[in-house]
Motif scaffolding. Sequence first.
Motif, PDB file in Angstrom:
ATOM      1  N   CYS A   1       1.391  -2.882 -23.602  1.00 33.78           N
ATOM      2  CA  CYS A   1       0.304  -1.913 -23.479  1.00 33.78           C
ATOM      3  C   CYS A   1      -0.342  -1.704 -24.846  1.00 33.78           C
ATOM      4  O   CYS A   1       0.302  -1.851 -25.876  1.00 33.78           O
ATOM      5  N   CYS A   2      -1.600  -1.329 -24.818  1.00 33.24           N
ATOM      6  CA  CYS A   2      -2.265  -0.834 -26.018  1.00 33.24           C
ATOM      7  C   CYS A   2      -1.817   0.621 -26.151  1.00 33.24           C
ATOM      8  O   CYS A   2      -2.301   1.494 -25.427  1.00 33.24           O
ATOM      9  N   HIS A   3      -0.841   0.840 -27.025  1.00 29.66           N
ATOM     10  CA  HIS A   3      -0.221   2.162 -27.136  1.00 29.66           C
ATOM     11  C   HIS A   3      -0.956   3.001 -28.183  1.00 29.66           C
ATOM     12  O   HIS A   3      -1.118   2.580 -29.329  1.00 29.66           O
ATOM     13  N   LEU A   4      -1.400   4.176 -27.785  1.00 34.20           N
ATOM     14  CA  LEU A   4      -2.106   5.083 -28.687  1.00 34.20           C
ATOM     15  C   LEU A   4      -1.122   5.996 -29.394  1.00 34.20           C
ATOM     16  O   LEU A   4      -0.127   6.425 -28.812  1.00 34.20           O
ATOM     17  N   ALA A   5      -1.420   6.291 -30.656  1.00 33.21           N
ATOM     18  CA  ALA A   5      -0.508   7.111 -31.459  1.00 33.21           C
ATOM     19  C   ALA A   5      -1.297   8.050 -32.368  1.00 33.21           C
ATOM     20  O   ALA A   5      -2.417   7.750 -32.770  1.00 33.21           O
ATOM     21  N   ARG A   6      -0.675   9.170 -32.665  1.00 30.63           N
ATOM     22  CA  ARG A   6      -1.193  10.139 -33.630  1.00 30.63           C
ATOM     23  C   ARG A   6      -2.676  10.477 -33.412  1.00 30.63           C
ATOM     24  O   ARG A   6      -3.491  10.381 -34.303  1.00 30.63           O
ATOM     25  N   LEU A   7      -2.974  10.898 -32.209  1.00 31.74           N
ATOM     26  CA  LEU A   7      -4.337  11.290 -31.850  1.00 31.74           C
ATOM     27  C   LEU A   7      -4.568  12.737 -32.260  1.00 31.74           C
ATOM     28  O   LEU A   7      -3.738  13.604 -31.990  1.00 31.74           O
ATOM     29  N   ILE A   8      -5.707  12.988 -32.903  1.00 30.71           N
ATOM     30  CA  ILE A   8      -6.035  14.363 -33.285  1.00 30.71           C
ATOM     31  C   ILE A   8      -7.545  14.508 -33.442  1.00 30.71           C
ATOM     32  O   ILE A   8      -8.217  13.591 -33.905  1.00 30.71           O
TER      33      ILE A   8
ATOM     34  N   THR B   1      -4.206  -5.235 -20.748  1.00 29.93           N
ATOM     35  CA  THR B   1      -4.921  -4.613 -19.630  1.00 29.93           C
ATOM     36  C   THR B   1      -4.367  -3.243 -19.239  1.00 29.93           C
ATOM     37  O   THR B   1      -4.762  -2.685 -18.225  1.00 29.93           O
ATOM     38  N   ARG B   2      -3.459  -2.734 -20.055  1.00 32.35           N
ATOM     39  CA  ARG B   2      -2.930  -1.383 -19.820  1.00 32.35           C
ATOM     40  C   ARG B   2      -2.870  -0.639 -21.154  1.00 32.35           C
ATOM     41  O   ARG B   2      -2.672  -1.247 -22.200  1.00 32.35           O
ATOM     42  N   ALA B   3      -3.024   0.670 -21.087  1.00 40.02           N
ATOM     43  CA  ALA B   3      -2.897   1.531 -22.260  1.00 40.02           C
ATOM     44  C   ALA B   3      -1.763   2.512 -22.001  1.00 40.02           C
ATOM     45  O   ALA B   3      -1.462   2.841 -20.846  1.00 40.02           O
ATOM     46  N   SER B   4      -1.135   2.980 -23.071  1.00 38.06           N
ATOM     47  CA  SER B   4      -0.050   3.952 -22.925  1.00 38.06           C
ATOM     48  C   SER B   4      -0.077   4.930 -24.086  1.00 38.06           C
ATOM     49  O   SER B   4      -0.739   4.698 -25.108  1.00 38.06           O
ATOM     50  N   LEU B   5       0.660   6.011 -23.916  1.00 40.19           N
ATOM     51  CA  LEU B   5       0.807   7.012 -24.967  1.00 40.19           C
ATOM     52  C   LEU B   5       1.957   7.934 -24.606  1.00 40.19           C
ATOM     53  O   LEU B   5       2.427   7.953 -23.466  1.00 40.19           O
ATOM     54  N   PHE B   6       2.409   8.678 -25.589  1.00 43.24           N
ATOM     55  CA  PHE B   6       3.384   9.747 -25.377  1.00 43.24           C
ATOM     56  C   PHE B   6       2.658  11.068 -25.591  1.00 43.24           C
ATOM     57  O   PHE B   6       1.798  11.182 -26.467  1.00 43.24           O
ATOM     58  N   VAL B   7       3.012  12.067 -24.809  1.00 38.94           N
ATOM     59  CA  VAL B   7       2.452  13.401 -24.984  1.00 38.94           C
ATOM     60  C   VAL B   7       3.579  14.399 -24.763  1.00 38.94           C
ATOM     61  O   VAL B   7       4.422  14.222 -23.876  1.00 38.94           O
TER      62      VAL B   7
END
Length: 164
Positions: free
Chosen positions: A76-83, A112-118
Motif C-alpha cells: 500500500c501507499c502508506h501515509l504517515a505524519r499527516l498534519i 493500487t491501495r493506500a493505508s494509514l494508522f489513526v
Amino acid sequence: MKTTLSPFQRSDMPELMSWIDSEQACRVWAGSWFQYPFDQQTFSRDCRWQDMPTYVLRDDDGLMLAFGQYYKRLDCCHLARLIVSPRNRRQGLGAQLVVKLVAEGSCRLGLTRASLFVLKSNAGAQELYQSLGFRTCEYPEPEPSLEICHYMVAPVHQNEGMNA
C-alpha cells in the motif's frame, strides 16, 4: 482554496515544528517513539524527511498549510505524519492533503491501495478518512504498539486519485 503539493524543504522545519506545541500533539502526530521535547536536530532525525517522500501543501502565496509523508507498506501507499497547520484547520485541507499524497505516492510506487494508522481516540480524523474511502481493517502483522490505532485501507483509482 487552491493548493499545490510540493517537496518539503529544510527551510520549512521551523514552521512545522511550531505546529507541534505539546507532548500530546506530538504523540497524536508521530507516535510514542518521536522525541519530545525536540530541537531541530532531533526533530529532523525522528521525522525522517530525508529518508522518505515528504511533502507540504502550499497556497498560492507559498504558505505551508499541511505536511505529510508516504512510503510502501504491505503493498500500500502508506501515509504517515499527516498534519494541517493549526490556523488552517477545518477548511478541507486535510482531505486535499490526503488525496494529493495518495495520487502522488500511488503513482510513483505503482500501487493500487493506500493505508494509514489513526488513533482510535481521533474521531475527527477517522471521519475524514472514511469520507475519502478508507475502511478500518485488521492489521495483518503482529504489532503490539498499534493497539491504540486503527489501520485503514482505501482503493486508489489510478489517474483519478481517491474518491473525494
